[in-house]
Write a protein that holds these residues in place. Structure first.
Motif, PDB file in Angstrom:
ATOM      1  N   ALA A   8       7.488  -4.420  12.551  1.00 25.81           N
ATOM      2  CA  ALA A   8       8.669  -3.602  12.314  1.00 25.81           C
ATOM      3  C   ALA A   8       8.628  -3.006  10.915  1.00 25.81           C
ATOM      4  CB  ALA A   8       9.932  -4.448  12.477  1.00 25.81           C
ATOM      5  N   ALA A   9       8.793  -1.697  10.820  1.00 23.88           N
ATOM      6  CA  ALA A   9       8.953  -1.063   9.515  1.00 23.88           C
ATOM      7  C   ALA A   9      10.336  -1.403   8.970  1.00 23.88           C
ATOM      8  CB  ALA A   9       8.795   0.444   9.644  1.00 23.88           C
ATOM      9  N   ILE A  10      10.437  -1.537   7.657  1.00 22.45           N
ATOM     10  CA  ILE A  10      11.718  -1.819   7.005  1.00 22.45           C
ATOM     11  C   ILE A  10      11.971  -0.736   5.966  1.00 22.45           C
ATOM     12  CG2 ILE A  10      13.076  -3.465   5.667  1.00 22.45           C
ATOM     13  CD1 ILE A  10      11.254  -5.675   6.651  1.00 22.45           C
ATOM     14  N   ALA A  11      13.133  -0.094   6.060  1.00 20.71           N
ATOM     15  CA  ALA A  11      13.526   0.917   5.079  1.00 20.71           C
ATOM     16  C   ALA A  11      14.978   0.668   4.682  1.00 20.71           C
ATOM     17  CB  ALA A  11      13.369   2.317   5.660  1.00 20.71           C
ATOM     18  N   ALA A  12      15.230   0.649   3.394  1.00 22.19           N
ATOM     19  CA  ALA A  12      16.593   0.451   2.915  1.00 22.19           C
ATOM     20  C   ALA A  12      16.777   1.221   1.616  1.00 22.19           C
ATOM     21  CB  ALA A  12      16.887  -1.032   2.684  1.00 22.19           C
ATOM     22  N   GLU A  13      18.012   1.670   1.404  1.00 20.84           N
ATOM     23  CA  GLU A  13      18.342   2.413   0.189  1.00 20.84           C
ATOM     24  C   GLU A  13      19.747   2.021  -0.257  1.00 20.84           C
ATOM     25  OE1 GLU A  13      18.752   7.058  -1.366  1.00 20.84           O
ATOM     26  OE2 GLU A  13      17.962   6.603   0.635  1.00 20.84           O
ATOM     27  N   ASP A  31      10.857  -0.164   1.142  1.00 19.16           N
ATOM     28  CA  ASP A  31      10.033   0.776   1.899  1.00 19.16           C
ATOM     29  C   ASP A  31       8.760   0.039   2.309  1.00 19.16           C
ATOM     30  OD1 ASP A  31       8.778   2.893   3.083  1.00 19.16           O
ATOM     31  OD2 ASP A  31       8.418   4.022   1.230  1.00 19.16           O
ATOM     32  N   ALA A  32       8.782  -0.533   3.493  1.00 16.09           N
ATOM     33  CA  ALA A  32       7.668  -1.365   3.959  1.00 16.09           C
ATOM     34  C   ALA A  32       7.213  -0.894   5.338  1.00 16.09           C
ATOM     35  CB  ALA A  32       8.087  -2.826   4.021  1.00 16.09           C
ATOM     36  N   PRO A  33       5.974  -0.486   5.465  1.00 17.15           N
ATOM     37  CA  PRO A  33       5.466  -0.068   6.779  1.00 17.15           C
ATOM     38  C   PRO A  33       5.257  -1.262   7.700  1.00 17.15           C
ATOM     39  CG  PRO A  33       3.711  -0.015   5.149  1.00 17.15           C
ATOM     40  CD  PRO A  33       4.970  -0.326   4.408  1.00 17.15           C
ATOM     41  N   PRO A  34       5.052  -1.013   8.990  1.00 19.39           N
ATOM     42  CA  PRO A  34       4.812  -2.123   9.926  1.00 19.39           C
ATOM     43  C   PRO A  34       3.620  -2.974   9.485  1.00 19.39           C
ATOM     44  CG  PRO A  34       5.163  -0.074  11.114  1.00 19.39           C
ATOM     45  CD  PRO A  34       5.049   0.295   9.662  1.00 19.39           C
ATOM     46  N   GLY A  35       3.725  -4.270   9.680  1.00 22.07           N
ATOM     47  CA  GLY A  35       2.640  -5.164   9.321  1.00 22.07           C
ATOM     48  C   GLY A  35       2.553  -5.472   7.841  1.00 22.07           C
ATOM     49  N   SER A  36       3.643  -5.253   7.112  1.00 17.39           N
ATOM     50  CA  SER A  36       3.654  -5.536   5.673  1.00 17.39           C
ATOM     51  C   SER A  36       4.001  -6.993   5.408  1.00 17.39           C
ATOM     52  CB  SER A  36       4.692  -4.657   4.960  1.00 17.39           C
ATOM     53  OG  SER A  36       4.373  -3.292   5.042  1.00 17.39           O
ATOM     54  N   THR A 224       2.272  -8.512  12.535  1.00 17.91           N
ATOM     55  CA  THR A 224       3.674  -8.895  12.412  1.00 17.91           C
ATOM     56  C   THR A 224       4.157  -8.669  10.984  1.00 17.91           C
ATOM     57  OG1 THR A 224       3.377 -10.623  14.082  1.00 17.91           O
ATOM     58  CG2 THR A 224       5.338 -10.766  12.715  1.00 17.91           C
ATOM     59  N   THR A 225       5.267  -7.961  10.825  1.00 13.85           N
ATOM     60  CA  THR A 225       5.852  -7.813   9.498  1.00 13.85           C
ATOM     61  C   THR A 225       6.429  -9.152   9.058  1.00 13.85           C
ATOM     62  OG1 THR A 225       6.401  -5.501   9.954  1.00 13.85           O
ATOM     63  CG2 THR A 225       7.560  -6.554   8.125  1.00 13.85           C
TER      64      THR A 225
END
Length: 276
Positions: A8-13, A31-36, A224-225
């Protein structure tokens, strides 16, 4: 696990959670792409656990915006909970020291069977009763569950046969790193897209910390993130998110505005947002 998880990508601001006693955390960007491998870094009491619960759909944000796996928070909190899993979060997702390793694994398999099956499975079960094929399918299901358990144990690096009493080893007799491996294995049973773990480096020696981070990197590398709360960021290319108080020192010490105090206990937050 069945197939490689799609992380799962994670984005937050500007993400924040505020309660009666002030901000648990605020102005967090991710700002984290999938698998981070995402390392949530900060001193104890700086809102790290609240951020973890927020990004897994278990705590409602008060400010900012966030998306996990393309699902907007807080509107899609229930959907985010379905694609995420908590490995170890004190007071929310913990191992029971009185149970054995094998009992934990069997309990998790039963829960996955009961709550993790596709909706049509119940109808297929009824058909099986009528056709008399239930016993054969039960054997096949047991074989699949055994294979899944073996796969998650391998992913978590936990060799049950090497434990003092094998699967009969009580959880209270596990070392800190072994307990972390078991918690991760249990979380991976449902093939989540995001796995979260709190207090990753707590009470670990330097060598154990290195092994713990190597394990989490391997999970992220497999797709897996991983969201990991820690006191110190690991070396390498982890996405680092900091929750240290950003307010002036004088304001941060005011009781009514203390950003280091969570708005409420983790269990209370889950009571409001739904079960994990």
């Amino acid at each position: 696990m069945d197939g490689t998880p799609n992380g799962a990508a994670i984005a937050a601001e500007g993400l924040g959670v505020r309660g009666p006693r002030g901000w648990a955390f605020r102005a967090v960007d991710v700002d984290a792409p999938p698998g981070s491998l995402v390392a949530v870094v900060g001193p104890s009491g700086s809102g790290r656990t609240c951020l973890l619960l927020t990004l897994t759909g278990r705590m409602r944000p008060s400010a900012g915006r966030a998306e996990v796996a393309g699902l907007a928070l807080p509107r899609r909190m229930a959907a985010v909970r379905r694609v995420s899993a908590l490995a170890h979060v004190p007071g929310v997702a913990e191992l029971d020291g009185s149970l054995t390793v094998g009992e934990h694994l069997r309990e998790r398999a039963l829960l996955q069977r009961r709550f993790g099956a596709p909706p049509g499975a119940l109808f297929r079960t009824g058909t099986l009763f009528r056709t008399g094929a239930l016993f054969r399918t039960g054997e096949e299901k047991a074989a699949r569950e055994a294979a899944r358990t073996e796969a998650v144990l391998m992913s978590a690096g936990l060799d049950v046969s090497a434990l003092p009493k094998g699967a009969g080893t009580p959880v209270r007799d596990l070392g800190r790193l072994e307990a972390l491996r078991l918690a991760l294995a249990l979380a991976l049973v449902g093939a989540p897209r995001l796995v979260a773990v709190d207090d990753t480096d707590l009470k670990l020696t330097a060598a154990e910390r290195d092994r713990a981070w190597a394990l989490l990197r391997s999970l992220a590398g497999a797709g897996t993130t991983v969201l990991a709360v820690c006191a110190e960021a690991p070396p390498g290319d982890a996405v680092v998110v900091r929750t240290a108080p950003a307010m002036p020192q004088a304001m941060s010490q005011a009781p009514s505005q203390a950003p280091s105090q969570a708005p409420k206990g983790a269990a209370d937050a889950l009571a409001e947002t739904g079960r994990p």
